[in-house]
Design an enzyme around this catalytic site. Structure first.
Site, PDB file in Angstrom:
ATOM      1  N   THR A  26       0.858  -1.180   0.000  1.00 11.67           N
ATOM      2  CA  THR A  26       0.000   0.000   0.000  1.00 11.67           C
ATOM      3  C   THR A  26       0.896   1.232   0.000  1.00 11.67           C
ATOM      4  OG1 THR A  26      -1.848   1.132   1.076  1.00 11.67           O
ATOM      5  CG2 THR A  26      -0.297   0.018   2.527  1.00 11.67           C
ATOM      6  N   ILE A  27       0.556   2.188  -0.869  1.00 10.87           N
ATOM      7  CA  ILE A  27       1.428   3.318  -1.187  1.00 10.87           C
ATOM      8  C   ILE A  27       0.819   4.624  -0.681  1.00 10.87           C
ATOM      9  CG2 ILE A  27       2.592   4.554  -3.072  1.00 10.87           C
ATOM     10  CD1 ILE A  27       3.452   1.646  -2.887  1.00 10.87           C
ATOM     11  N   ASP A  93      -2.788   6.747   3.909  1.00 15.40           N
ATOM     12  CA  ASP A  93      -3.184   5.666   3.007  1.00 15.40           C
ATOM     13  C   ASP A  93      -3.964   6.168   1.797  1.00 15.40           C
ATOM     14  OD1 ASP A  93      -2.929   2.977   2.467  1.00 15.40           O
ATOM     15  OD2 ASP A  93      -4.662   2.354   3.654  1.00 15.40           O
ATOM     16  N   LYS A 162     -21.075  -0.240   6.634  1.00 12.11           N
ATOM     17  CA  LYS A 162     -21.503  -1.618   6.354  1.00 12.11           C
ATOM     18  C   LYS A 162     -21.607  -2.455   7.624  1.00 12.11           C
ATOM     19  CE  LYS A 162     -19.825  -1.633   1.598  1.00 12.11           C
ATOM     20  NZ  LYS A 162     -21.163  -1.340   1.066  1.00 12.11           N
ATOM     21  N   ALA A 232     -19.158  -2.046 -13.168  1.00 12.12           N
ATOM     22  CA  ALA A 232     -18.728  -3.313 -13.763  1.00 12.12           C
ATOM     23  C   ALA A 232     -18.396  -4.340 -12.689  1.00 12.12           C
ATOM     24  CB  ALA A 232     -17.521  -3.081 -14.673  1.00 12.12           C
ATOM     25  N   GLU A 252     -23.782  -0.287  -3.837  1.00  8.52           N
ATOM     26  CA  GLU A 252     -23.631   1.169  -3.912  1.00  8.52           C
ATOM     27  C   GLU A 252     -22.568   1.422  -4.958  1.00  8.52           C
ATOM     28  OE1 GLU A 252     -22.684   4.571  -4.148  1.00  8.52           O
ATOM     29  OE2 GLU A 252     -21.469   4.333  -2.346  1.00  8.52           O
ATOM     30  N   CYS A 286     -18.444   9.279  -4.876  1.00  7.90           N
ATOM     31  CA  CYS A 286     -19.346   8.655  -5.846  1.00  7.90           C
ATOM     32  C   CYS A 286     -20.545   9.526  -6.183  1.00  7.90           C
ATOM     33  CB  CYS A 286     -19.804   7.292  -5.343  1.00  7.90           C
ATOM     34  SG  CYS A 286     -20.524   7.325  -3.692  1.00  7.90           S
ATOM     35  N   GLU A 387     -18.141   8.030 -15.671  1.00  4.83           N
ATOM     36  CA  GLU A 387     -17.655   8.439 -14.357  1.00  4.83           C
ATOM     37  C   GLU A 387     -16.133   8.529 -14.373  1.00  4.83           C
ATOM     38  OE1 GLU A 387     -18.650   7.370  -9.773  1.00  4.83           O
ATOM     39  OE2 GLU A 387     -18.140   5.665 -11.048  1.00  4.83           O
ATOM     40  N   LYS A 457     -31.295   2.897 -11.148  1.00  2.00           N
ATOM     41  CA  LYS A 457     -30.707   2.377 -12.391  1.00  2.00           C
ATOM     42  C   LYS A 457     -29.395   1.628 -12.101  1.00  2.00           C
ATOM     43  CE  LYS A 457     -31.309   6.491 -14.550  1.00  2.00           C
ATOM     44  NZ  LYS A 457     -31.485   7.495 -15.613  1.00  2.00           N
ATOM     45  N   GLU A 464     -28.038   2.196   2.076  1.00  4.11           N
ATOM     46  CA  GLU A 464     -27.226   2.225   3.285  1.00  4.11           C
ATOM     47  C   GLU A 464     -27.707   3.389   4.143  1.00  4.11           C
ATOM     48  OE1 GLU A 464     -23.146   0.084   2.561  1.00  4.11           O
ATOM     49  OE2 GLU A 464     -23.133   1.999   1.489  1.00  4.11           O
TER      50      GLU A 464
END
Length: 490
Positions: A26-27, A93, A162, A232, A252, A286, A387, A457, A464
């Protein structure tokens, strides 16, 4: 910050090594430095986590509502006590400015956990009279073991969004954070254990989505999958979840949300909202309102107000309190956003500002992209249809209310929408016609714990936050009681 120790999986109340033998890094996207090597969960690790969760869930579900509520409230207290520590790790992070992570990410996640901790005693069934001698009563029972698969933009907030309703309803959760930003979910697991959550009720499995995530969606011991991410990937998660064991899902997913400015709007207010709807968190939200519709006669003035506000963006040291704009979350994502910007130029959109890598003192080694505003945009352009998930605003002009409603709805997405107007009648008339699950009038972006959030859609399934989400982590059992003698026809 020096490189952290190798990160393990969190199963059954403690850290444990992955059996897969695979790792990833992780960068820190602000400077390109490696933060940590992280072990990746394999299929055997998923099996271990499910077995652990099944054991822990039985203990958790057997507790009284008040006992479960107290434990989750204790976790809320710990989260708030460690807000700054967790925010610093989140900034390292994700690259987000500390001024943001310290006031939003942990704060809003803790709010949601507190909200659901308070709702636990409200989970109840109903009694339905049938006749003098018979009645039905219902019970809301937990699903069992559920999985959460998080996105990289709000790591600890998503883990809390969640896990909070899932745990409140008496379930156990196995959470897979994004491999891009896995660190704070592991800290959350520690906090849950410290608060008294039984071992196994919240397990964390870092790993690659195409492997670890797929194992979770296919596992027959998991009753539901809650996923946040792209469309996707969401379709694959949903297909795997249904094909394996007909799991319930919450999705979501992405958005390409419209922000409509009307001709009676205060343009200063509209510009402020448009800035927050496009450049907060460097555009990696989002629900961003990236299609900004402005009346043609107001556009020149609106553009000038946007340019004036872009000057107030402060990029730089992400721990400087004055910094309000960070790098993108990773170098591959930066490159993808730059490809979209190049496509916008190629297709004829005019660059009002930005349009390239952001350079300057201390920025050259990070995944920085300049805040970018395109104007003279049209609906068929790639930057308007797809997006981007970065700091890229597209301004489009229109002539009439009917036209802008039609164009705003002309998308496969339906996550969010907003309008800016001084006319209350118009506000409600228009917002009721927009095909989006989260809508704002004269504001943008707030998603409080009480507010159900989710899309129409291709932007998602289920919600949530809010009361209905708690209920979605339960299943209803109906029981008929007959007090008269049973009569058989045989």
């Amino acid at each position: 910050m020096s490189r952290m120790a190798e990160q393990q999986l969190y199963i059954h109340g403690g850290y444990t090594s992955a059996t897969s033998g695979r790792t990833f890094e992780t960068i820190n996207p602000a400077n390109g430095n490696v933060l940590a090597t992280v072990q990746a969960a394999g299929r055997e690790d998923v099996d271990r986590a499910v077995k652990s969760a099944q054991q822990g869930q039985k203990i958790w579900a057997a507790m009284t509502a008040m006992e479960r509520s107290r434990i989750l409230r204790r976790a809320v207290d710990i989260l708030r006590e460690r807000n700054d520590e967790l925010a610093k790790l989140e900034t390292l992070d994700t690259g987000k400015a500390y001024s943001e992570t310290s006031t939003v990410d942990i704060v809003t996640g803790a709010d949601v956990l507190e909200y659901y901790a308070g709702l636990i005693p409200s989970l109840e069934g109903s009694q339905i009279p049938l006749r003098e001698t018979s009645f039905v009563y219902t019970r809301r029972e937990p699903l069992g073991v559920v999985a959460g698969i998080g996105a990289w933009n709000y790591p600890i907030q998503i883990a809390l969004w969640k896990s909070a309703p899932a745990l409140a309803a008496g379930n156990a959760m196995i959470f897979k954070p994004s491999e891009v930003t896995p660190l704070t979910a592991l800290k959350l697991a520690e906090i849950y254990s410290e608060a008294g959550l039984p071992d196994g009720v919240f397990n964390v499995l870092p790993g690659v989505g195409a492997e670890t995530g797929q194992y979770l969606t296919e596992h027959p011991g998991i009753a539901k999958v809650s996923f946040t991410g792209g469309v996707a990937s969401g379709k694959k998660v949903m297909a795997n979840s249904a094909a394996s064991s007909l799991k319930e899902v919450t999705m979501e997913l992405g958005g390409k949300s419209p922000l409509i400015v009307f001709d009676d709007a205060d343009l200063d207010l509209a510009a402020d909202i448009a800035m927050m709807a496009n450049f907060f968190s460097s555009g990696q939200v989002c629900t961003n309102g990236t299609r900004v519709f402005v009346p043609a006669k107001c556009n020149a003035a609106f553009e000038q107000k946007i340019l004036a506000r872009v000057e107030r963006i402060r990029a730089g040291d992400v721990f400087d309190p004055q910094t309000n704009f960070g790098p993108l979350v990773s170098f591959p994502h930066r490159d993808n956003v730059l490809r979209y910007i190049a496509k916008g130029k190629e297709e004829g959109a005019r660059v009002l500002c930005g349009g390239d890598v952001l350079k300057g003192d201390g920025l050259d080694n990070g995944a920085w992209v300049a805040p970018t505003v395109f104007t003279d945009c049209s609906d068929e352009m790639t930057i308007v249809r797809e997006e981007i998930f970065g700091p890229v605003m597209s301004i489009l002009t229109y002539e009439s209310e009917d036209e802008v409603i039609r164009r705003a709805n002309d998308t496969d997405y339906g996550l969010a929408a907003g309008i800016v107007t001084a006319d209350l009648n118009r506000a409600h008339r228009v917002i009721h016609q927009l095909e989006a699950g989260i809508c704002w009038i004269n504001t943008w972006g707030e998603s409080p714990a009480e507010m159900p959030v989710g899309g129409y859609k291709h932007s998602g399934i289920g919600r949530e936050n809010g009361v209905m989400t708690l209920q979605s982590y339960t299943q209803v059992k109906s029981i008929q009681v007959e007090m008269a003698k049973f009569q058989s026809i045989f």
